[in-house]
Design an enzyme around this catalytic site. Structure first.
Site, short mmCIF file in Angstrom:
data_model
loop_
_atom_site.label_atom_id
_atom_site.label_comp_id
_atom_site.label_asym_id
_atom_site.label_seq_id
_atom_site.Cartn_x
_atom_site.Cartn_y
_atom_site.Cartn_z
CG PHE A 161 -37.34 -42.48 3.15
CD1 PHE A 161 -37.57 -43.03 4.43
CD2 PHE A 161 -37.63 -43.26 2.14
CE1 PHE A 161 -38.16 -44.09 4.67
CE2 PHE A 161 -38.29 -44.60 2.39
CZ PHE A 161 -38.28 -44.88 3.58
CD GLU A 373 -26.86 -37.27 -1.42
OE1 GLU A 373 -26.14 -37.26 -2.40
OE2 GLU A 373 -26.62 -36.59 -0.17
N1 COS Z 1 -27.52 -34.36 -14.86
C1 COS Z 1 -28.31 -33.68 -15.50
N2 COS Z 1 -29.26 -34.23 -16.30
C2 COS Z 1 -29.50 -35.58 -16.23
C3 COS Z 1 -28.61 -36.23 -15.38
C4 COS Z 1 -27.59 -35.59 -14.76
N3 COS Z 1 -26.71 -36.26 -13.81
N4 COS Z 1 -29.00 -37.55 -15.65
C5 COS Z 1 -30.02 -37.67 -16.32
N5 COS Z 1 -30.46 -36.23 -16.71
C6 COS Z 1 -31.32 -35.88 -17.61
C7 COS Z 1 -31.50 -36.85 -18.91
O1 COS Z 1 -30.68 -36.59 -20.15
C8 COS Z 1 -32.67 -36.80 -19.41
O2 COS Z 1 -33.13 -35.46 -20.08
P1 COS Z 1 -33.50 -35.65 -21.49
O3 COS Z 1 -35.01 -36.13 -21.43
O4 COS Z 1 -33.51 -34.10 -22.09
O5 COS Z 1 -32.55 -36.26 -22.40
C9 COS Z 1 -33.79 -36.65 -17.97
O6 COS Z 1 -32.62 -35.93 -17.09
C10 COS Z 1 -34.26 -37.89 -17.76
O7 COS Z 1 -33.04 -38.88 -17.35
P2 COS Z 1 -33.36 -40.25 -17.45
O8 COS Z 1 -34.04 -40.70 -18.71
O9 COS Z 1 -31.85 -40.93 -17.42
O10 COS Z 1 -34.14 -40.70 -16.22
P3 COS Z 1 -34.57 -42.33 -15.60
O11 COS Z 1 -35.97 -41.64 -14.91
O12 COS Z 1 -34.51 -43.33 -16.64
O13 COS Z 1 -33.51 -42.41 -14.37
C11 COS Z 1 -32.18 -42.09 -12.73
C12 COS Z 1 -32.84 -41.41 -13.73
C13 COS Z 1 -32.70 -43.57 -12.12
C14 COS Z 1 -30.77 -41.95 -12.85
C15 COS Z 1 -32.63 -41.37 -11.47
O14 COS Z 1 -34.15 -41.53 -11.29
C16 COS Z 1 -32.02 -41.48 -9.95
O15 COS Z 1 -30.87 -41.10 -10.05
N6 COS Z 1 -32.63 -41.97 -9.21
C17 COS Z 1 -32.20 -42.31 -7.86
C18 COS Z 1 -32.64 -40.96 -7.01
C19 COS Z 1 -31.86 -40.91 -5.83
O16 COS Z 1 -30.85 -40.77 -5.80
N7 COS Z 1 -32.46 -40.65 -4.69
C20 COS Z 1 -31.93 -40.38 -3.31
C21 COS Z 1 -32.42 -39.11 -3.38
S1 COS Z 1 -31.35 -38.20 -2.05
S2 COS Z 1 -31.76 -39.35 -0.57
#
Ligand code: COS
Length: 389
Positions: A161, A373
């Site tokens: 994708f 995204e």
């Molecule tokens: N900026 C910087 N660091 C971030 C952050 C941000 N916006 N959001 C989270 N983090 C950090 C967290 O602090 C954590 O670090 P620590 O372990 O040091 O605390 C680490 O990243 C992991 O974060 P988290 O535990 O929240 O991860 P999860 O796997 O639970 O969830 C989500 C992350 C679901 C929010 C993420 O996987 C996501 O956005 N998924 C969608 C992906 C996406 O948008 N895909 C489309 C791609 S483009 S078409």
């Protein structure tokens, strides 16, 4: 407090209004005439690429020191919005050029920026490679692996994708460098399409944004020099999420532009179309629908411009994290784009359902903005976590 027109929060400063009218003219004259054909034939919008590259609107966010215009996030969303108003597929050229370089801009070394960014400013394209077949919303579950070999990194795995995937020159690629460290074991790299072992796979056949190739990428012992890592080893997941905090408003802008385009088509149509002896616009039901569409579009625009301005400042004005408004503006704008484009089809009646009018294309193009995204469910999850943090 006296009203100061120079600091009127709700009126864009002159330079942004000029920017809007410049990109609108290019979009209307050089991009709009090809939008239906691009969609119908599922072909890349070459005319849009040429128009955007020759006017410098392909990647306005690239800093001046690397040959770009150094435009701010608000300028970038206005460019994307105006292109999307006439062609959703074409708006992905500036949008994905930003997505594919934002991690580098935020966290990369000066040397790596100097290697990549001038290419993008000059018209090459960039993509962002996070998603895998088994790691979509749960991006941290990726399996693509990068292993150090002498001074190099060797990447194996695949991504899917990937927007504009078959047309890009540079790719921001997230890969696992330490499988035992969870999200702290992911690193980000810049991969060039000529790197040995890199290959573009099949393209997806999609409902909308048909002019933007969505590709699989394969890494088969893909060898890249060590200095292509963005930032430190193990920081790639944070860089990837930080990137999305800056670019979700750009997808919101794409959705907003599509909604605005559909709204304008609908307004024009209801004034012309006559039924029961009068223009359809004369019916109160039509006016109420138009009023609802307009309210939603205007609210989305305020959210997106606020999110973009927050990204520029590095923080939200009230101390909230950037991601809250970035995710919220993207989710809201994409939801209203879906509603507005469906309303536009309904106002055009049977004609709206045909390919003689652009609103059915706009509805199909709008749908993806609720998905990529970060699905709007993930965006709400990101918001929920931050609201409660
Ligand atoms: N900026 C910087 N660091 C971030 C952050 C941000 N916006 N959001 C989270 N983090 C950090 C967290 O602090 C954590 O670090 P620590 O372990 O040091 O605390 C680490 O990243 C992991 O974060 P988290 O535990 O929240 O991860 P999860 O796997 O639970 O969830 C989500 C992350 C679901 C929010 C993420 O996987 C996501 O956005 N998924 C969608 C992906 C996406 O948008 N895909 C489309 C791609 S483009 S078409």
């Amino acid at each position: 407090m006296a009203f100061n027109p120079d600091f009127d929060l709700f009126q864009l400063p002159e330079e942004y209004r000029e920017l809007r009218s410049a990109i609108r003219q290019i979009a209307e004259e050089q991009i709009a005439p090809h939008a239906a054909d691009v969609d119908e034939n599922e072909r890349f919008p070459e005319e849009a690429l040429e128009a955007l590259n020759s006017s410098g609107f392909n990647a306005v966010h690239i800093p001046e020191e690397f040959g770009g215009q150094g435009a701010d996030s608000l300028a970038a969303v206005i460019v994307i919005e105006e292109v999307a108003r006439v062609c959703g597929s074409s708006s992905l050229i500036p949008a994905v050029n930003k997505l594919g370089t934002m991690g580098l801009i935020l966290q990369g070394s000066q040397e790596l920026k100097a290697k990549v960014l001038p290419d993008i400013a000059a018209g090459a394209m960039a993509s962002y490679a996070l998603t895998e077949r088994e790691a979509g919303s749960d991006a941290g579950a990726m399996k693509t692996r990068a292993v150090r070999d002498g001074d190099d990194w060797v990447i194996n795995g695949s991504k899917c994708f990937i927007t504009n995937g078959s047309r890009s020159t540079w790719y921001t690629v997230m890969a696992v460098t330490d499988p035992d460290a969870g999200s702290h074991g992911i690193s980000a790299f810049m991969v060039h399409r000529d790197d040995p072992g890199f290959r573009v796979g099949a393209l997806e056949h999609k409902l909308g944004i048909k002019g933007s190739p969505t590709a699989e990428l394969y890494f088969e012992d893909c060898r890249i020099p060590g200095d292509r890592m963005i930032g430190e080893e193990g920081t790639g997941f944070k860089t990837a999420l930080q990137t999305l905090d800056h670019t979700r408003p750009t997808i919101g802008a794409q959705a907003l532009g599509i909604a605005q385009g559909a709204f304008e088509v609908a307004v024009g149509y209801v004034k012309e179309r006559r039924q029961f002896g009068r223009p359809v616009a004369a019916f109160q039901n039509t006016q109420f629908t138009l009023a609802d569409m307009k309210m939603k579009i205007d609210a989305a625009r305020l959210m997106i411009y606020t999110a973009a301005s927050n990204a520029e400042r590095g923080v939200a004005e009230n101390g909230e994290k950037l991601g809250l408004m970035a995710a919220g503006s993207k989710a809201f704008a994409s939801d209203i784009a879906m509603e507005v484009t469906l309303d536009a089809i309904q106002l055009l009646g049977g004609y709206g359902y045909t390919r003689d009018f652009p609103v059915e294309r706009m509805m199909r193009d709008a749908k993806i903005t609720q998905i990529y995204e970060g699905t709007n469910q993930i965006c709400r999850m990101v918001m929920g976590r931050q609201i409660l943090a």
